[in-house]
Scaffold this motif. Structure first.
Motif, PDB file in Angstrom:
ATOM      1  N   GLU A   1       0.185  -1.013  -3.125  1.00 51.46           N
ATOM      2  CA  GLU A   1      -0.173  -0.252  -3.732  1.00 51.46           C
ATOM      3  C   GLU A   1      -1.694   0.144  -4.415  1.00 51.46           C
ATOM      4  OE1 GLU A   1       2.181   0.101  -7.452  1.00 51.46           O
ATOM      5  OE2 GLU A   1       3.832   0.416  -5.976  1.00 51.46           O
TER       6      GLU A   1
ATOM      7  N   GLU B   1      -3.572   3.608  -2.761  1.00 48.69           N
ATOM      8  CA  GLU B   1      -4.633   3.808  -4.239  1.00 48.69           C
ATOM      9  C   GLU B   1      -6.146   4.145  -3.499  1.00 48.69           C
ATOM     10  OE1 GLU B   1      -4.426   5.273  -7.345  1.00 48.69           O
ATOM     11  OE2 GLU B   1      -2.547   5.042  -7.882  1.00 48.69           O
TER      12      GLU B   1
ATOM     13  N   PRO C   1      -6.346   8.016  -4.989  1.00 46.15           N
ATOM     14  CA  PRO C   1      -6.293   8.102  -6.242  1.00 46.15           C
ATOM     15  C   PRO C   1      -4.925   8.593  -6.952  1.00 46.15           C
ATOM     16  CG  PRO C   1      -8.277   8.483  -5.203  1.00 46.15           C
ATOM     17  CD  PRO C   1      -7.605   9.032  -4.742  1.00 46.15           C
TER      18      PRO C   1
ATOM     19  N   PHE D   1      -2.083   7.540  -6.733  1.00 46.40           N
ATOM     20  CA  PHE D   1      -0.816   7.488  -6.471  1.00 46.40           C
ATOM     21  C   PHE D   1       0.443   6.425  -7.414  1.00 46.40           C
ATOM     22  CE2 PHE D   1       1.731   3.840  -4.105  1.00 46.40           C
ATOM     23  CZ  PHE D   1       3.180   5.187  -3.551  1.00 46.40           C
ATOM     24  N   ARG D   2       0.204   5.763  -7.972  1.00 39.22           N
ATOM     25  CA  ARG D   2       0.848   5.075  -9.380  1.00 39.22           C
ATOM     26  C   ARG D   2       1.029   5.983  -9.888  1.00 39.22           C
ATOM     27  NH1 ARG D   2      -2.509  -0.610  -9.862  1.00 39.22           N
ATOM     28  NH2 ARG D   2      -1.819  -1.491  -7.546  1.00 39.22           N
TER      29      ARG D   2
END
Length: 543
Positions: free
Chosen positions: A422, A426, A430, A432-433
């Motif tokens: 992950e 990212e 940026p 994404f999480r």
């Protein structure tokens, strides 16, 4: 008593069973798992509103396969779906290499990275236009592919045949340097080469990268509408309508050999299932020769070579249910089904070198799939069903990162590796999480438990390196589906031409069995069905 018993209901086993049933044989397929499909399966295990593919997802080789085309699976409800763009390789500076559905569009994008790169791409496509159909035919028929090779040689005579042979053997780094000034074309080739276990500096990686890139340009990277299981379901329906029998939850533990001939299989519950004509094994090479067949029926050199058998890279995979689209910095990545994540060629080389040294990569090369982008049925509107996988060594000697991953793959190590994947996403997307609704981790032992053919998550049935291809696949001198045991045929990705969902190993095994045992007129229907163009131009769903 069935004419043939097929061990394993993966795509190759199901293709083999279908072709035997087409020829009038009675066929029984025994599958260890509780559902068919092997590495072509999907479920709603991440989130009930999301369909996620468990193993494979994108199928350029299936789209190109004359074997699958001949089965006319669209008659069984199979529909292919495409993302607007085939593939993207973003960079952290916001630029993005794009493989488009149209050659001119791909070329225009590459031209922005380097003057003349668009023309160079079109030249590579021109070579494919001249030889691609014969090359695919040669790849998907038993070794040696005499007729396909003869046609290919005639087409290449006086037109750069030696140059193409050199290109196919080049390392992909060298091929990219020779063909392109900018980074985009090089990354498209190299990222596609790393769909297999081929480092940018490995001999033959240039040919594999070019092959996959050209298949993507010609056929796209399609997905089955509704999930990978739709492809399996079509194969199963076709088999059952032809009278074939599929039994799941039946683990085969041995092959019965009498007078040098395979005559039956034994299951884990003690049942003996006889086979009048043939046994076809859609199992890994070490499983067939190291477990299912008693060593007394195998020649000593084969057993010695078996100890040298090399698997392809182990695999670590993460599935996600995302609340919305992935926030890519590079806008072009948003409309691609497949996204490659590595910040340049050197990062790809670094990744492959760490695996070669037995280290868990600190910045893994990630293959990322945007499944709802490719097929809107995979999740609710405005969301994304996604996955990513990367590779790790089979025998881990160290961790190039700071987490101390040892390869025990306990829950702690699985979480650490998933977080590392992950973190790589990212870098290019940026935030994404923050969009993750749910995730599922499939570590190497988990993948193997779900499909015994995937040793440590090895996806290709053995290395794609040149020393285990053609006459060397799966072992020296065993380049055809026949085995040292009469009536026993290898029908898995361990056989030529290897991994990928295309059905060729299963088809080759079925044809070998039919040639050996069938009356002279029995092959005509199968042979006619397989004599089709290599592009599977069947109904598709717009991405």
């Amino acid at each position: 008593m069935p004419d043939a018993v097929v061990i394993g209901a993966g795509p190759n086993g199901l293709v083999a069973a279908n072709l035997l049933a087409d020829a009038g044989w009675t066929v029984e397929v025994l599958e260890e798992q509780n559902e068919p499909g092997g590495a072509v399966r999907s479920d709603r295990g991440v989130h009930p509103d999301y369909v996620n593919d468990l193993f494979s997802s994108f199928y350029p080789l299936a789209a190109a396969s004359p074997v699958l085309s001949a089965l006319r699976l669209y008659e069984q409800g199979l529909v292919w779906s495409h993302a607007p763009r085939v593939l993207a390789h973003p960079l952290t500076d916001g630029r993005c290499a794009l493989l488009e559905r149209d050659t001119a569009d791909t070329a225009a994008g590459l031209e922005a990275f380097g003057a003349g790169d668009g023309a160079a791409w079109q030249a590579l496509c021109g070579v494919w236009d001249r030889v691609g159909s014969d090359l695919v035919d040669a790849m998907f028929t038993p070794f040696p592919p005499l007729r396909a090779t003869a046609r290919l040689a005639a087409r290449l005579r006086g037109a750069g045949g030696l140059r193409l042979a050199r290109t196919m053997l080049l390392p992909v780094r060298r091929l990219g340097d020779e063909e392109f000034r900018g980074e985009a074309g090089r990354l498209l080739l190299a990222g596609n080469a790393l769909h297999a276990d081929l480092a940018p500096e490995a001999a033959g990686s240039g040919g594999f990268g070019w092959l996959m890139s050209m298949l993507g340009q010609t056929c796209g990277f399609p997905v089955p509408a509704g999930g990978a299981q739709s492809l399996t379901a079509a194969l199963v329906r076709r088999l059952q309508r032809s009278g074939g029998l599929l039994r799941c939850g039946e683990r085969v533990v041995g092959i019965v050999v009498r007078s040098g001939r395979a005559v039956a299989v034994r299951t884990a519950i003690g049942e003996t299932v006889p086979a009048r004509r043939a046994v076809l094994a859609d199992v890994s090479v070490p499983a067939l020769y190291g477990r299912l067949v008693d060593s007394r029926y195998l020649p000593g050199p084969l057993l010695a070579d078996l100890r040298r058998f090399q698997w392809d890279f182990a695999t670590f995979k993460v599935d996600w249910a995302l609340d919305g689209p992935v926030p890519w910095t590079a806008e072009g990545a948003a409309t691609a089904g497949t996204v490659h994540l590595a910040d340049g060629m050197d990062e790809l080389t670094r990744f492959a070198a760490q695996i070669a040294m037995g280290q868990v990569p600190d910045r893994p090369f990630v293959l990322f799939g945007q499944m709802t982008t490719a097929d809107a049925t995979r999740s609710p509107a405005g969301t994304e069903s996604a996955w990513a996988y990367t590779h790790v060594p089979h025998g881990i000697r160290g961790d190039a990162g700071e987490d101390g991953i040892t390869g025990a793959w306990d829950p702690r190590e699985q979480e650490m590796m998933a977080n590392r994947v992950e973190a790589q996403v990212e870098r290019f997307a940026p935030g994404f999480r923050s969009g993750i609704r749910a995730r599922r981790i499939l570590a190497p032992p988990t993948l193997e438990a779900m499909n015994a053919n995937l040793h440590g998550g090895a996806l290709n049935g053995g290395t794609t390196a040149v020393h285990q291809q053609l006459v060397f696949r799966p072992l020296p001198g065993l380049g055809r589906p026949e085995t040292p045991v009469e009536g026993l045929y290898l029908a898995s990705a361990g056989a030529h031409p290897g991994g990928g969902v295309h059905g060729a190993p299963g088809a080759n095994a079925a044809r070998a069995a039919l040639r050996r045992r069938a009356p002279s007129g029995l092959l005509s229907r199968t042979q006619r069905a397989l004599a089709t163009p290599f592009v599977n131009a069947r109904p598709e769903k717009a991405g």
